[in-house]
Design a protein around this motif. Structure first.
Motif, short mmCIF file in Angstrom:
data_model
loop_
_atom_site.label_atom_id
_atom_site.label_comp_id
_atom_site.label_asym_id
_atom_site.label_seq_id
_atom_site.Cartn_x
_atom_site.Cartn_y
_atom_site.Cartn_z
N ASP A 92 0.83 -1.21 0.00
CA ASP A 92 0.00 0.00 0.00
C ASP A 92 0.86 1.26 0.00
OD1 ASP A 92 -2.26 -1.53 0.12
OD2 ASP A 92 -2.59 -1.25 2.27
N TYR A 93 0.36 2.29 -0.63
CA TYR A 93 1.07 3.56 -0.71
C TYR A 93 1.42 4.10 0.67
CZ TYR A 93 2.11 8.43 -1.76
OH TYR A 93 2.71 9.65 -1.84
N ILE A 94 0.46 4.02 1.60
CA ILE A 94 0.71 4.57 2.94
C ILE A 94 1.86 3.84 3.62
CG2 ILE A 94 -0.99 3.17 4.18
CD1 ILE A 94 -0.17 6.91 4.75
N GLU A 95 2.03 2.55 3.35
CA GLU A 95 3.15 1.79 3.90
C GLU A 95 4.47 2.33 3.35
OE1 GLU A 95 4.81 -0.89 6.48
OE2 GLU A 95 2.70 -0.37 6.31
N TRP A 96 4.48 2.67 2.06
CA TRP A 96 5.67 3.27 1.45
C TRP A 96 5.97 4.62 2.09
CZ3 TRP A 96 6.16 7.71 -1.73
CH2 TRP A 96 7.43 7.88 -2.30
N VAL A 97 4.93 5.43 2.30
CA VAL A 97 5.10 6.75 2.93
C VAL A 97 5.71 6.58 4.32
CG1 VAL A 97 3.88 8.77 3.87
CG2 VAL A 97 3.30 7.89 1.59
N ARG A 98 5.17 5.64 5.08
CA ARG A 98 5.70 5.41 6.43
C ARG A 98 7.16 4.97 6.39
NH1 ARG A 98 0.47 2.09 7.75
NH2 ARG A 98 -0.88 3.77 8.52
N GLN A 99 7.49 4.11 5.46
CA GLN A 99 8.87 3.66 5.34
C GLN A 99 9.79 4.81 4.94
OE1 GLN A 99 9.57 0.06 3.08
NE2 GLN A 99 11.63 0.72 2.61
N GLN A 100 9.33 5.69 4.05
CA GLN A 100 10.13 6.83 3.63
C GLN A 100 10.40 7.76 4.80
OE1 GLN A 100 11.46 6.88 0.42
NE2 GLN A 100 10.52 4.88 0.60
N ALA A 101 9.43 7.87 5.68
CA ALA A 101 9.58 8.76 6.86
C ALA A 101 10.64 8.23 7.82
CB ALA A 101 8.25 8.90 7.57
N HIS A 102 10.85 6.90 7.82
CA HIS A 102 11.82 6.29 8.74
C HIS A 102 13.19 6.10 8.12
CE1 HIS A 102 8.89 5.72 11.84
NE2 HIS A 102 8.08 5.10 11.01
#
Length: 165
Positions: A154-164
């Motif tokens: 999911d896109y939101i999972e990618w966003v979360r990973q990018q934030a970390h």
């Protein structure tokens, strides 16, 4: 670069990330599983992968003024891993196209007797949402095979990973 272009670059990067995650999972399966007939839009996981790769390649070639050329996929005779690598390379090339080109440029083409003029940004958006749709189908196909250890794409999972990162 304006923020709109950056959004498309981000979506291209997300598309690569999501494809790579599903490819990593698919790479752990036997060819028999990947080619098993399953109830879905396409009759097997590999037919779905070929469709995804074909759509990315076809649109990329069309935007590069090469027409809808997917002969590499139609005539594909390599291994499963070779197909995954080809798909990954096409996704990377698509991202590079998004980075280097004016996404407001109109793609003009004729199809089934009709003329179309579509901005590159809309083609990119279509390719990325099409990938989401069929990756979701791949997840359901994996579940039909009894596989439950499936990565999030999911896109939101990618966003979360990018934030970390």
């Amino acid at each position: 670069m304006n923020s709109s272009n950056q959004n498309y670059i981000d979506f291209a990067q997300y598309n690569i990330w999501a494809n790579n995650r599903i490819i990593e999972k698919l790479s752990s399966l036997a060819d028999e599983q990947l080619n098993q007939t399953i109830e879905a839009s396409f009759p097997s996981i590999m037919k779905t992968v070929a469709h995804l790769w074909s759509a990315e390649m076809g649109w990329l070639n069309r935007m590069q003024s090469n027409g809808w050329n997917t002969d590499v996929i139609k005539n594909f005779s390599g291994s499963t891993q070779d197909m995954f690598i080809g798909w990954q390379q096409t996704s990377q090339s698509f991202k590079e196209f998004v980075i280097k080109n004016d996404l407001e440029q109109l793609l003009q083409f004729d199809h089934k007797g009709k003329h179309y003029e579509i901005p590159f940004r809309e083609i990119a958006q279509t390719v990325f949402t099409h990938g989401n749709y069929h990756r979701g189908q791949l997840v359901m196909m994996l579940r039909q095979l009894g596989i439950t250890d499936i990565p999030q794409t999911d896109y939101i999972e990618w966003v979360r990973q990018q934030a970390h990162d």
